[in-house]
Design an enzyme around this catalytic site. Structure first.
Site, PDB file in Angstrom:
ATOM      1  N   ASP A 195       0.848  -1.195   0.000  1.00 48.79           N
ATOM      2  CA  ASP A 195       0.000   0.000   0.000  1.00 48.79           C
ATOM      3  C   ASP A 195       0.880   1.240   0.000  1.00 48.79           C
ATOM      4  O   ASP A 195       2.015   1.221   0.502  1.00 48.79           O
ATOM      5  CB  ASP A 195      -0.929   0.014   1.217  1.00 48.79           C
TER       6      ASP A 195
ATOM      7  N   GLU B 227       0.699   5.716   0.526  1.00 49.96           N
ATOM      8  CA  GLU B 227       0.005   6.978   0.753  1.00 49.96           C
ATOM      9  C   GLU B 227       0.707   8.019  -0.111  1.00 49.96           C
ATOM     10  O   GLU B 227       1.924   7.930  -0.339  1.00 49.96           O
ATOM     11  CB  GLU B 227       0.020   7.389   2.229  1.00 49.96           C
TER      12      GLU B 227
ATOM     13  N   HIS C  88      -5.772   6.810   7.377  1.00 49.77           N
ATOM     14  CA  HIS C  88      -5.215   5.922   6.361  1.00 49.77           C
ATOM     15  C   HIS C  88      -3.698   5.924   6.504  1.00 49.77           C
ATOM     16  O   HIS C  88      -3.060   6.977   6.467  1.00 49.77           O
ATOM     17  CB  HIS C  88      -5.589   6.406   4.952  1.00 49.77           C
TER      18      HIS C  88
ATOM     19  N   ASP D   3      -2.857  -0.177   6.529  1.00 47.61           N
ATOM     20  CA  ASP D   3      -3.743  -0.666   5.474  1.00 47.61           C
ATOM     21  C   ASP D   3      -3.208  -1.954   4.836  1.00 47.61           C
ATOM     22  O   ASP D   3      -3.984  -2.834   4.451  1.00 47.61           O
ATOM     23  CB  ASP D   3      -3.943   0.405   4.411  1.00 47.61           C
TER      24      ASP D   3
END
Length: 230
Positions: A7, A9, A150, A155
């Site tokens: 994942d 960001e 998040h 995640d």
């Protein structure tokens, strides 16, 4: 089979218009089960972060100002991933960002055929249902207590649990199918060492005699007379 649940960001939605990665999270899984090995890094995007993005991720330009550049963490990331398949939720988004960053520093990209998209899997498995990570966690009873914002590693850890459930859950450990998905496998039980001293019988003489009298009524070759059962 080794895979990396992945994942990112970012500062926004489009790597082609200047948005950059701010955080990377990786979780190693073997045969869909997390091994406990993870890799995580914050990244200085060398640009501002919109307030709306900070509200979602909690990351600010000030916090990331002293963090390494992507070029400084790229080798560690690539070493952790190795030649494994990469699992992501809405994979085209993460693939676009990581390959943009790799191209920027002259590193080989992660080719499309190595990516697994859990959104696609979820939509096939549950047509018409919400396929967000939150929705899938709720469907499978996976706790979201750690997710007030998040975060890439948070995640990725949640997605690793979701990915396992999308592929049959922990009962896969008892799956008797072979590599082609056909029945016919086997379960192997570990061998236990013999007791150093046999257990002392708790059977009384009266009980033994009553049992032998009962077995005598069962015919000439009852199973109870085999294997030293009486």
């Amino acid at each position: 089979m080794r895979e990396i649940v992945f994942d990112t960001e970012t500062t926004g939605l489009d790597p082609q218009t200047g948005d950059r990665i701010t955080e990377l999270g990786c979780v190693e899984v073997e045969d869909f089960i997390p091994t406990g090995r993870t890799w995580h890094a914050y990244v200085n995007p060398q640009r501002s972060i919109p307030e709306k993005v900070t509200e979602i991720t909690g990351l600010t330009a000030e916090f990331l100002a002293d963090k390494p550049l992507f070029a400084d963490v790229a080798d560690g990331f690539l070493e952790f991933v190795g030649d494994a398949r990469v699992v992501a939720h809405n994979a085209p988004f993460d693939r676009g960002f990581i390959n943009m960053e790799l191209t920027r520093i002259g590193k080989p990209i992660i080719e499309n055929d190595r990516w697994v998209d859990t959104v696609v899997i979820a939509r096939k498995k549950f047509p018409g249902a919400h396929a967000s990570l939150d929705a899938l966690c709720k469907r499978f009873g996976i706790s979201l207590e750690t997710r007030d914002k998040h975060g890439a590693i948070i995640d990725a850890l949640l997605l690793a649990d979701v990915y396992l459930e999308l592929n049959g859950g922990r009962e896969r450990a008892l799956d008797l199918s072979d590599d082609r998905g056909e029945a016919g496998g086997s379960v192997t039980f570990p061998k236990r060492p013999a007791r150093p001293e046999p257990l002392v019988t708790r059977l009384t003489m009266e009980e033994r005699e009553a049992h032998e009298a009962f077995v005598a009524t069962l015919g000439e070759s009852p199973i109870w007379k085999s294997g030293g059962l009486i």
